[in-house]
Scaffold this motif. Structure first.
Motif, PDB file in Angstrom:
ATOM      1  N   MET A  27       0.847  -1.172   0.000  1.00 44.83           N
ATOM      2  CA  MET A  27       0.000   0.000   0.000  1.00 44.83           C
ATOM      3  C   MET A  27       0.892   1.234   0.000  1.00 44.83           C
ATOM      4  SD  MET A  27      -3.076   0.918   2.681  1.00 44.83           S
ATOM      5  CE  MET A  27      -4.125  -0.477   2.347  1.00 44.83           C
ATOM      6  N   SER A  28       0.571   2.186  -0.826  1.00 46.21           N
ATOM      7  CA  SER A  28       1.366   3.402  -0.878  1.00 46.21           C
ATOM      8  C   SER A  28       1.036   4.286   0.319  1.00 46.21           C
ATOM      9  CB  SER A  28       1.102   4.160  -2.180  1.00 46.21           C
ATOM     10  OG  SER A  28      -0.156   4.792  -2.129  1.00 46.21           O
ATOM     11  N   SER A  29       1.930   5.218   0.622  1.00 40.76           N
ATOM     12  CA  SER A  29       1.701   6.099   1.765  1.00 40.76           C
ATOM     13  C   SER A  29       0.454   6.956   1.547  1.00 40.76           C
ATOM     14  CB  SER A  29       2.928   6.971   2.018  1.00 40.76           C
ATOM     15  OG  SER A  29       3.179   7.791   0.892  1.00 40.76           O
ATOM     16  N   ALA A  30       0.113   7.255   0.293  1.00 37.64           N
ATOM     17  CA  ALA A  30      -1.077   8.066   0.000  1.00 37.64           C
ATOM     18  C   ALA A  30      -2.369   7.330   0.333  1.00 37.64           C
ATOM     19  CB  ALA A  30      -1.081   8.480  -1.458  1.00 37.64           C
ATOM     20  N   THR A  31      -2.373   6.000   0.225  1.00 34.65           N
ATOM     21  CA  THR A  31      -3.593   5.250   0.496  1.00 34.65           C
ATOM     22  C   THR A  31      -3.644   4.674   1.899  1.00 34.65           C
ATOM     23  OG1 THR A  31      -2.638   3.279  -0.515  1.00 34.65           O
ATOM     24  CG2 THR A  31      -4.021   4.663  -1.912  1.00 34.65           C
ATOM     25  N   GLU A  32      -2.523   4.637   2.599  1.00 34.07           N
ATOM     26  CA  GLU A  32      -2.512   4.091   3.959  1.00 34.07           C
ATOM     27  C   GLU A  32      -3.431   4.853   4.899  1.00 34.07           C
ATOM     28  OE1 GLU A  32       1.434   3.648   5.514  1.00 34.07           O
ATOM     29  OE2 GLU A  32       1.992   2.228   3.954  1.00 34.07           O
ATOM     30  N   SER A  33      -3.494   6.158   4.762  1.00 32.42           N
ATOM     31  CA  SER A  33      -4.322   6.963   5.660  1.00 32.42           C
ATOM     32  C   SER A  33      -5.621   7.405   5.004  1.00 32.42           C
ATOM     33  CB  SER A  33      -3.540   8.184   6.134  1.00 32.42           C
ATOM     34  OG  SER A  33      -3.187   8.992   5.022  1.00 32.42           O
ATOM     35  N   ALA A  34      -5.924   6.881   3.842  1.00 34.19           N
ATOM     36  CA  ALA A  34      -7.112   7.291   3.099  1.00 34.19           C
ATOM     37  C   ALA A  34      -8.381   6.778   3.769  1.00 34.19           C
ATOM     38  CB  ALA A  34      -7.043   6.771   1.668  1.00 34.19           C
ATOM     39  N   THR A  35      -9.454   7.522   3.586  1.00 29.90           N
ATOM     40  CA  THR A  35     -10.744   7.087   4.107  1.00 29.90           C
ATOM     41  C   THR A  35     -11.315   5.993   3.220  1.00 29.90           C
ATOM     42  OG1 THR A  35     -12.018   8.660   2.794  1.00 29.90           O
ATOM     43  CG2 THR A  35     -11.223   9.424   4.970  1.00 29.90           C
ATOM     44  N   ALA A  36     -12.251   5.238   3.772  1.00 23.87           N
ATOM     45  CA  ALA A  36     -12.916   4.189   2.996  1.00 23.87           C
ATOM     46  C   ALA A  36     -13.629   4.802   1.785  1.00 23.87           C
ATOM     47  CB  ALA A  36     -13.898   3.414   3.860  1.00 23.87           C
ATOM     48  N   GLY A  37     -14.229   5.977   1.962  1.00 19.85           N
ATOM     49  CA  GLY A  37     -14.927   6.633   0.855  1.00 19.85           C
ATOM     50  C   GLY A  37     -13.994   6.954  -0.290  1.00 19.85           C
ATOM     51  N   PHE A  38     -12.819   7.471   0.041  1.00 21.95           N
ATOM     52  CA  PHE A  38     -11.832   7.783  -0.996  1.00 21.95           C
ATOM     53  C   PHE A  38     -11.398   6.504  -1.715  1.00 21.95           C
ATOM     54  CE2 PHE A  38      -7.363   8.273  -2.299  1.00 21.95           C
ATOM     55  CZ  PHE A  38      -7.492   9.319  -3.204  1.00 21.95           C
ATOM     56  N   LEU A  39     -11.166   5.438  -0.959  1.00 21.75           N
ATOM     57  CA  LEU A  39     -10.728   4.177  -1.565  1.00 21.75           C
ATOM     58  C   LEU A  39     -11.811   3.576  -2.462  1.00 21.75           C
ATOM     59  CD1 LEU A  39      -8.855   2.640   1.485  1.00 21.75           C
ATOM     60  CD2 LEU A  39      -7.830   3.696  -0.551  1.00 21.75           C
ATOM     61  N   VAL A  40     -13.069   3.647  -2.031  1.00 19.37           N
ATOM     62  CA  VAL A  40     -14.168   3.148  -2.864  1.00 19.37           C
ATOM     63  C   VAL A  40     -14.229   3.953  -4.162  1.00 19.37           C
ATOM     64  CG1 VAL A  40     -16.693   2.986  -3.049  1.00 19.37           C
ATOM     65  CG2 VAL A  40     -15.538   2.178  -0.984  1.00 19.37           C
ATOM     66  N   TRP A  41     -14.110   5.281  -4.039  1.00 20.98           N
ATOM     67  CA  TRP A  41     -14.133   6.134  -5.224  1.00 20.98           C
ATOM     68  C   TRP A  41     -12.975   5.780  -6.158  1.00 20.98           C
ATOM     69  CZ3 TRP A  41     -10.636  10.058  -6.743  1.00 20.98           C
ATOM     70  CH2 TRP A  41     -11.044  10.775  -7.863  1.00 20.98           C
ATOM     71  N   ARG A  42     -11.765   5.641  -5.613  1.00 19.94           N
ATOM     72  CA  ARG A  42     -10.597   5.319  -6.442  1.00 19.94           C
ATOM     73  C   ARG A  42     -10.761   3.973  -7.124  1.00 19.94           C
ATOM     74  NH1 ARG A  42      -5.359   7.203  -5.989  1.00 19.94           N
ATOM     75  NH2 ARG A  42      -5.175   5.858  -7.791  1.00 19.94           N
ATOM     76  N   LEU A  43     -11.263   2.972  -6.388  1.00 19.96           N
ATOM     77  CA  LEU A  43     -11.461   1.653  -6.973  1.00 19.96           C
ATOM     78  C   LEU A  43     -12.522   1.707  -8.069  1.00 19.96           C
ATOM     79  CD1 LEU A  43     -10.715  -1.333  -7.015  1.00 19.96           C
ATOM     80  CD2 LEU A  43     -12.455  -1.700  -5.237  1.00 19.96           C
ATOM     81  N   SER A  44     -13.601   2.440  -7.828  1.00 22.40           N
ATOM     82  CA  SER A  44     -14.644   2.536  -8.863  1.00 22.40           C
ATOM     83  C   SER A  44     -14.114   3.238 -10.109  1.00 22.40           C
ATOM     84  CB  SER A  44     -15.899   3.228  -8.325  1.00 22.40           C
ATOM     85  OG  SER A  44     -15.676   4.587  -8.099  1.00 22.40           O
ATOM     86  N   MET A  45     -13.290   4.262  -9.927  1.00 20.04           N
ATOM     87  CA  MET A  45     -12.710   4.960 -11.081  1.00 20.04           C
ATOM     88  C   MET A  45     -11.730   4.046 -11.826  1.00 20.04           C
ATOM     89  SD  MET A  45     -14.288   7.731 -11.239  1.00 20.04           S
ATOM     90  CE  MET A  45     -13.353   8.481 -12.550  1.00 20.04           C
ATOM     91  N   LYS A  46     -10.933   3.298 -11.085  1.00 25.39           N
ATOM     92  CA  LYS A  46      -9.993   2.361 -11.704  1.00 25.39           C
ATOM     93  C   LYS A  46     -10.750   1.332 -12.544  1.00 25.39           C
ATOM     94  CE  LYS A  46      -6.307  -0.892 -10.519  1.00 25.39           C
ATOM     95  NZ  LYS A  46      -5.470  -1.420  -9.424  1.00 25.39           N
ATOM     96  N   TRP A  47     -11.839   0.806 -11.982  1.00 23.77           N
ATOM     97  CA  TRP A  47     -12.637  -0.192 -12.682  1.00 23.77           C
ATOM     98  C   TRP A  47     -13.289   0.414 -13.922  1.00 23.77           C
ATOM     99  CZ3 TRP A  47     -12.938  -5.082 -13.366  1.00 23.77           C
ATOM    100  CH2 TRP A  47     -14.058  -5.652 -13.936  1.00 23.77           C
ATOM    101  N   ARG A  48     -13.856   1.615 -13.786  1.00 25.71           N
ATOM    102  CA  ARG A  48     -14.516   2.262 -14.910  1.00 25.71           C
ATOM    103  C   ARG A  48     -13.553   2.502 -16.070  1.00 25.71           C
ATOM    104  NH1 ARG A  48     -14.896   7.661 -15.487  1.00 25.71           N
ATOM    105  NH2 ARG A  48     -15.720   8.042 -17.516  1.00 25.71           N
TER     106      ARG A  48
END
Length: 160
Positions: A1-22
């Protein structure tokens, strides 16, 4: 896990994953002449048809989570492309029923294979699509999707 995502909120991670998938799906289905949203509509329509349903545009919007107006726009574009047929619902003349054309079935089957391969790749870090971790991940996603955004509003509506 990168340092940028280690402290990320669940909402941010869900958004990032959805964007990656899209983005990944968009790139994967572009050679078939589709966008991610068109694939979502066609894939959902294909699945519903396999279970004997011919959904209305509204039912398809509810199923996909897309806005009804957007589903209508997508359906018209897919009809123009020869992939979808829109017919008036005999029980409700305001409603349009959707079905895949033969060409639509062909393109959708090819797109599903491409996206299934992409899903295999995406879920490999969890042990693959059929792993216990991937199934648990899917259950957790369903839990989040089924949770109301504002439980007080939903309860108030039930009491009315």
């Amino acid at each position: 896990m990168s340092s940028a995502t280690e402290s990320a909120t669940a909402g941010f991670l869900v958004w990032r994953l959805s964007m990656k998938w899209r983005v990944a799906v968009d790139r994967a289905v572009t050679p078939l002449g589709l966008t991610h949203a068109q694939y979502a509509l066609l894939g959902s329509l294909h699945g519903m048809a396999r279970s004997g349903r011919q959904p209305s545009q509204r039912q398809l919007a509810d199923h996909t989570g897309l806005e009804a107006l957007y589903v209508s726009k997508l359906a018209r574009a897919l009809e123009t492309a020869g992939l979808v047929e829109r017919t008036r619902d005999p029980d409700d003349p305001r409603a349009m029923r959707l079905s895949l054309t033969e060409q639509g079935y062909d393109v959708t089957r090819r797109a599903v294979k491409v996206v299934q391969g992409l899903l295999d790749q995406m879920l490999e870090p969890l042990g693959g699509r059929n792993s216990a971790r991937a199934r648990e991940f899917a259950r957790e996603l369903v839990t989040l999707l089924e949770a109301p955004l504002d439980p007080y509003t939903e309860n108030d509506e039930e009491q009315s």
